[in-house]
Scaffold this motif. Structure first.
Motif, PDB file in Angstrom:
ATOM      1  N   ALA A 207      -3.076   9.878   1.985  1.00 45.87           N
ATOM      2  CA  ALA A 207      -2.712   9.411   3.328  1.00 45.87           C
ATOM      3  C   ALA A 207      -3.562   8.220   3.751  1.00 45.87           C
ATOM      4  CB  ALA A 207      -2.870  10.565   4.323  1.00 45.87           C
ATOM      5  N   PHE A 208      -4.873   8.303   3.541  1.00 43.81           N
ATOM      6  CA  PHE A 208      -5.779   7.218   3.925  1.00 43.81           C
ATOM      7  C   PHE A 208      -5.408   5.928   3.206  1.00 43.81           C
ATOM      8  CE2 PHE A 208      -8.230  10.356   5.955  1.00 43.81           C
ATOM      9  CZ  PHE A 208      -9.242   9.765   6.695  1.00 43.81           C
ATOM     10  N   ARG A 209      -5.178   6.041   1.902  1.00 50.61           N
ATOM     11  CA  ARG A 209      -4.899   4.851   1.098  1.00 50.61           C
ATOM     12  C   ARG A 209      -3.555   4.242   1.481  1.00 50.61           C
ATOM     13  NH1 ARG A 209      -6.817   6.254  -4.488  1.00 50.61           N
ATOM     14  NH2 ARG A 209      -8.852   5.583  -3.720  1.00 50.61           N
ATOM     15  N   ASN A 210      -2.549   5.083   1.708  1.00 52.06           N
ATOM     16  CA  ASN A 210      -1.220   4.602   2.073  1.00 52.06           C
ATOM     17  C   ASN A 210      -1.244   3.910   3.428  1.00 52.06           C
ATOM     18  OD1 ASN A 210       1.639   4.941   3.286  1.00 52.06           O
ATOM     19  ND2 ASN A 210       1.938   5.394   1.122  1.00 52.06           N
ATOM     20  N   ILE A 211      -2.041   4.456   4.355  1.00 55.24           N
ATOM     21  CA  ILE A 211      -2.118   3.889   5.703  1.00 55.24           C
ATOM     22  C   ILE A 211      -2.955   2.617   5.737  1.00 55.24           C
ATOM     23  CG2 ILE A 211      -3.016   4.311   8.040  1.00 55.24           C
ATOM     24  CD1 ILE A 211      -2.364   7.313   7.544  1.00 55.24           C
ATOM     25  N   SER A 212      -4.027   2.580   4.945  1.00 58.44           N
ATOM     26  CA  SER A 212      -5.022   1.502   5.051  1.00 58.44           C
ATOM     27  C   SER A 212      -4.646   0.221   4.324  1.00 58.44           C
ATOM     28  CB  SER A 212      -6.378   1.986   4.520  1.00 58.44           C
ATOM     29  OG  SER A 212      -6.821   3.118   5.220  1.00 58.44           O
ATOM     30  N   ILE A 213      -3.751   0.328   3.344  1.00 58.87           N
ATOM     31  CA  ILE A 213      -3.426  -0.835   2.516  1.00 58.87           C
ATOM     32  C   ILE A 213      -2.004  -1.285   2.811  1.00 58.87           C
ATOM     33  CG2 ILE A 213      -3.158  -1.667   0.146  1.00 58.87           C
ATOM     34  CD1 ILE A 213      -5.305   0.368  -0.676  1.00 58.87           C
ATOM     35  N   ASN A 214      -1.853  -2.554   3.039  1.00 58.77           N
ATOM     36  CA  ASN A 214      -0.538  -3.136   3.333  1.00 58.77           C
ATOM     37  C   ASN A 214       0.335  -3.086   2.077  1.00 58.77           C
ATOM     38  OD1 ASN A 214       1.664  -4.561   4.187  1.00 58.77           O
ATOM     39  ND2 ASN A 214       0.542  -6.356   4.873  1.00 58.77           N
ATOM     40  N   THR A 215       1.408  -2.311   2.133  1.00 60.57           N
ATOM     41  CA  THR A 215       2.269  -2.126   0.963  1.00 60.57           C
ATOM     42  C   THR A 215       3.585  -2.899   1.058  1.00 60.57           C
ATOM     43  OG1 THR A 215       3.226  -0.132   1.980  1.00 60.57           O
ATOM     44  CG2 THR A 215       1.304   0.173   0.557  1.00 60.57           C
ATOM     45  N   THR A 216       3.657  -3.822   2.005  1.00 58.18           N
ATOM     46  CA  THR A 216       4.881  -4.602   2.178  1.00 58.18           C
ATOM     47  C   THR A 216       5.222  -5.374   0.903  1.00 58.18           C
ATOM     48  OG1 THR A 216       4.309  -4.869   4.514  1.00 58.18           O
ATOM     49  CG2 THR A 216       6.031  -6.312   3.633  1.00 58.18           C
ATOM     50  N   ASN A 217       6.485  -5.274   0.486  1.00 64.82           N
ATOM     51  CA  ASN A 217       7.012  -6.009  -0.674  1.00 64.82           C
ATOM     52  C   ASN A 217       6.416  -5.573  -2.016  1.00 64.82           C
ATOM     53  OD1 ASN A 217       8.606  -7.608   1.065  1.00 64.82           O
ATOM     54  ND2 ASN A 217       6.897  -9.052   1.382  1.00 64.82           N
ATOM     55  N   ILE A 218       5.750  -4.418  -2.026  1.00 66.40           N
ATOM     56  CA  ILE A 218       5.220  -3.899  -3.288  1.00 66.40           C
ATOM     57  C   ILE A 218       6.167  -2.808  -3.789  1.00 66.40           C
ATOM     58  CG2 ILE A 218       3.283  -2.747  -4.438  1.00 66.40           C
ATOM     59  CD1 ILE A 218       1.436  -3.943  -2.364  1.00 66.40           C
ATOM     60  N   PRO A 219       6.674  -2.922  -5.020  1.00 59.82           N
ATOM     61  CA  PRO A 219       7.644  -1.936  -5.542  1.00 59.82           C
ATOM     62  C   PRO A 219       7.083  -0.521  -5.549  1.00 59.82           C
ATOM     63  CG  PRO A 219       7.530  -3.876  -6.958  1.00 59.82           C
ATOM     64  CD  PRO A 219       6.400  -3.995  -5.982  1.00 59.82           C
ATOM     65  N   ASN A 220       7.947   0.455  -5.354  1.00 59.13           N
ATOM     66  CA  ASN A 220       7.531   1.862  -5.341  1.00 59.13           C
ATOM     67  C   ASN A 220       6.889   2.289  -6.653  1.00 59.13           C
ATOM     68  OD1 ASN A 220       8.229   2.580  -2.707  1.00 59.13           O
ATOM     69  ND2 ASN A 220      10.367   2.986  -3.274  1.00 59.13           N
ATOM     70  N   VAL A 221       7.364   1.711  -7.759  1.00 55.38           N
ATOM     71  CA  VAL A 221       6.794   2.057  -9.070  1.00 55.38           C
ATOM     72  C   VAL A 221       5.316   1.706  -9.110  1.00 55.38           C
ATOM     73  CG1 VAL A 221       6.880   1.606 -11.537  1.00 55.38           C
ATOM     74  CG2 VAL A 221       9.010   1.741 -10.223  1.00 55.38           C
ATOM     75  N   VAL A 222       4.971   0.555  -8.562  1.00 59.95           N
ATOM     76  CA  VAL A 222       3.571   0.111  -8.527  1.00 59.95           C
ATOM     77  C   VAL A 222       2.761   1.006  -7.596  1.00 59.95           C
ATOM     78  CG1 VAL A 222       2.018  -1.783  -7.903  1.00 59.95           C
ATOM     79  CG2 VAL A 222       4.185  -2.264  -9.063  1.00 59.95           C
ATOM     80  N   LEU A 223       3.329   1.329  -6.443  1.00 61.70           N
ATOM     81  CA  LEU A 223       2.627   2.168  -5.469  1.00 61.70           C
ATOM     82  C   LEU A 223       2.326   3.545  -6.047  1.00 61.70           C
ATOM     83  CD1 LEU A 223       4.584   1.325  -2.185  1.00 61.70           C
ATOM     84  CD2 LEU A 223       2.383   0.422  -2.931  1.00 61.70           C
ATOM     85  N   GLU A 224       3.274   4.090  -6.810  1.00 61.60           N
ATOM     86  CA  GLU A 224       3.065   5.395  -7.427  1.00 61.60           C
ATOM     87  C   GLU A 224       1.989   5.315  -8.504  1.00 61.60           C
ATOM     88  OE1 GLU A 224       6.831   6.737  -8.833  1.00 61.60           O
ATOM     89  OE2 GLU A 224       7.799   6.461  -6.877  1.00 61.60           O
ATOM     90  N   LYS A 225       2.042   4.269  -9.296  1.00 62.17           N
ATOM     91  CA  LYS A 225       1.067   4.103 -10.374  1.00 62.17           C
ATOM     92  C   LYS A 225      -0.339   3.911  -9.826  1.00 62.17           C
ATOM     93  CE  LYS A 225      -0.063   1.189 -14.342  1.00 62.17           C
ATOM     94  NZ  LYS A 225       0.318   0.001 -15.146  1.00 62.17           N
ATOM     95  N   MET A 226      -0.457   3.226  -8.693  1.00 67.20           N
ATOM     96  CA  MET A 226      -1.763   2.920  -8.117  1.00 67.20           C
ATOM     97  C   MET A 226      -2.270   4.013  -7.178  1.00 67.20           C
ATOM     98  SD  MET A 226      -2.359   0.049  -9.565  1.00 67.20           S
ATOM     99  CE  MET A 226      -3.732  -0.681  -8.697  1.00 67.20           C
ATOM    100  N   GLY A 227      -1.469   5.054  -6.992  1.00 66.30           N
ATOM    101  CA  GLY A 227      -1.927   6.175  -6.178  1.00 66.30           C
ATOM    102  C   GLY A 227      -1.736   6.007  -4.690  1.00 66.30           C
ATOM    103  N   LEU A 228      -0.976   5.024  -4.260  1.00 61.22           N
ATOM    104  CA  LEU A 228      -0.719   4.851  -2.829  1.00 61.22           C
ATOM    105  C   LEU A 228       0.423   5.746  -2.368  1.00 61.22           C
ATOM    106  CD1 LEU A 228      -2.412   2.215  -3.421  1.00 61.22           C
ATOM    107  CD2 LEU A 228      -1.248   1.278  -1.434  1.00 61.22           C
ATOM    108  N   VAL A 229       1.252   6.154  -3.317  1.00 58.96           N
ATOM    109  CA  VAL A 229       2.311   7.115  -3.023  1.00 58.96           C
ATOM    110  C   VAL A 229       2.122   8.286  -3.978  1.00 58.96           C
ATOM    111  CG1 VAL A 229       4.777   7.573  -3.077  1.00 58.96           C
ATOM    112  CG2 VAL A 229       3.945   5.398  -2.178  1.00 58.96           C
ATOM    113  N   LEU A 230       1.936   9.454  -3.420  1.00 59.03           N
ATOM    114  CA  LEU A 230       1.744  10.654  -4.223  1.00 59.03           C
ATOM    115  C   LEU A 230       3.094  11.310  -4.461  1.00 59.03           C
ATOM    116  CD1 LEU A 230      -0.260  12.704  -5.475  1.00 59.03           C
ATOM    117  CD2 LEU A 230      -0.316  13.839  -3.239  1.00 59.03           C
ATOM    118  N   LYS A 231       3.363  11.644  -5.729  1.00 60.82           N
ATOM    119  CA  LYS A 231       4.618  12.311  -6.069  1.00 60.82           C
ATOM    120  C   LYS A 231       4.325  13.609  -6.793  1.00 60.82           C
ATOM    121  CE  LYS A 231       8.462  10.462  -7.121  1.00 60.82           C
ATOM    122  NZ  LYS A 231       9.583   9.791  -7.824  1.00 60.82           N
ATOM    123  N   ILE A 232       5.032  14.660  -6.395  1.00 60.59           N
ATOM    124  CA  ILE A 232       4.965  15.941  -7.088  1.00 60.59           C
ATOM    125  C   ILE A 232       6.353  16.181  -7.654  1.00 60.59           C
ATOM    126  CG2 ILE A 232       4.480  18.403  -6.888  1.00 60.59           C
ATOM    127  CD1 ILE A 232       2.785  17.799  -4.458  1.00 60.59           C
ATOM    128  N   GLY A 233       6.496  15.911  -8.937  1.00 59.77           N
ATOM    129  CA  GLY A 233       7.827  15.920  -9.541  1.00 59.77           C
ATOM    130  C   GLY A 233       8.629  14.765  -8.985  1.00 59.77           C
TER     131      GLY A 233
END
Length: 277
Positions: A207-233
């Motif tokens: 939550a902290f990382r997702n809120i604190s870092i501007n993710t505009t125009n960054i693909p979801n694949v990158v966000l998931e790989k970098m840990g800004l979006v947590l996925k369970i399955g």
């Protein structure tokens, strides 16, 4: 309500009077920030448009609040051994109010400690909007209350300060290192993922990382790989879901702590004191 406020205020006063604890916590957090920045090595954060130290900072804020709140529960153990807790337990005050007051006091000091790290983070290049700061504080309160509840439960069952500290160290270090705060979850082996997903600190860091870092125009694949979006399955864990999970875990441990408080007996201690007179 008065009992809750009194206990909360006492915890707050004990915190602000202990300058060494405040300073040591900040120094430890900043030290870990630099140490793990070097430890990331070749981990590339340029896809997010930030430096490695900026990638780690949200996790440092989350773990600072976590460490402070869970460690603050030591006061419950010392209150029991010093006899102060007995005064509360023999009073008409509901034991649930004692537990809530302790948790709120501990969570308040954790939020203050997290605020200190948040305040110095702009010196490391972090930039926040009003919305980001609001979201950070909501997440900070959630992890502080949850960790305080866990700490209170451990403290209410501990027989000594040393025993409590050993329990906390055994629990705290794995929870921090398996949260993605210092080592991205994608770099952890698959067999350890179930432990990662039941760890409340994981959701705080996400939550902290997702809120604190501007993710505009960054693909979801990158966000998931970098840990800004947590996925369970296939399920994507948003900051709102993360905060909700933390609060549910906190509620469970609050109920366990209250149950432990209600089972605490002071009959033997009171009888001993009367016998001495």
């Amino acid at each position: 309500m008065r009992a809750i406020t009194t206990i909360w205020y006492r915890e707050f006063l004990n915190y602000i009077r202990d300058k060494a604890r405040i300073i040591s916590s900040v120094v430890m957090s900043v030290t870990m920030l630099f140490v793990f920045t070097f430890a990331l090595g070749e981990f590339d954060t340029s896809m997010l448009g930030i430096e490695q130290i900026q990638y780690l900072l949200p996790g440092i804020i989350a773990t600072t609040a976590f460490m402070t709140s869970i460690s603050n529960a030591l006061s419950v153990v010392t209150d029991k051994t010093d006899g102060f807790m007995k005064e509360f337990l023999v009073s008409p005050t509901k034991r649930s109010n004692i537990a809530v007051g302790k948790i709120l006091g501990s969570a308040t000091t954790a939020v203050i400690q997290g605020t200190i790290i948040l305040a110095i983070s702009p010196f490391f290049g972090m930039r926040y909007t009003i919305g980001m700061i609001l979201g950070i504080y909501i997440a900070m309160i959630a992890i502080s209350v949850t960790s305080s509840s866990i700490g209170l439960f451990l403290a209410s069952t501990a027989k000594s300060a040393i025993g409590f500290q050993m329990q906390v160290q055994m629990l705290m270090m794995p929870m921090m290192f398996l949260s993605g705060a210092y080592v991205p979850i994608e770099l952890l082996p698959n067999w350890i993922r179930p432990v990662v997903y039941i760890n409340p600190v994981t959701y705080a860091v996400s939550a902290f990382r997702n809120i604190s870092i501007n993710t505009t125009n960054i693909p979801n694949v990158v966000l998931e790989k970098m840990g800004l979006v947590l996925k369970i399955g296939d399920f994507k864990v948003t900051p709102v879901v993360s905060i909700s999970i933390m609060l549910i875990i906190g509620l469970v441990f609050l109920l366990l702590a209250i149950r432990a408080f209600k089972r605490t007996s002071i009959t033997n201690k009171v009888s001993l004191k009367r016998g001495m007179h």
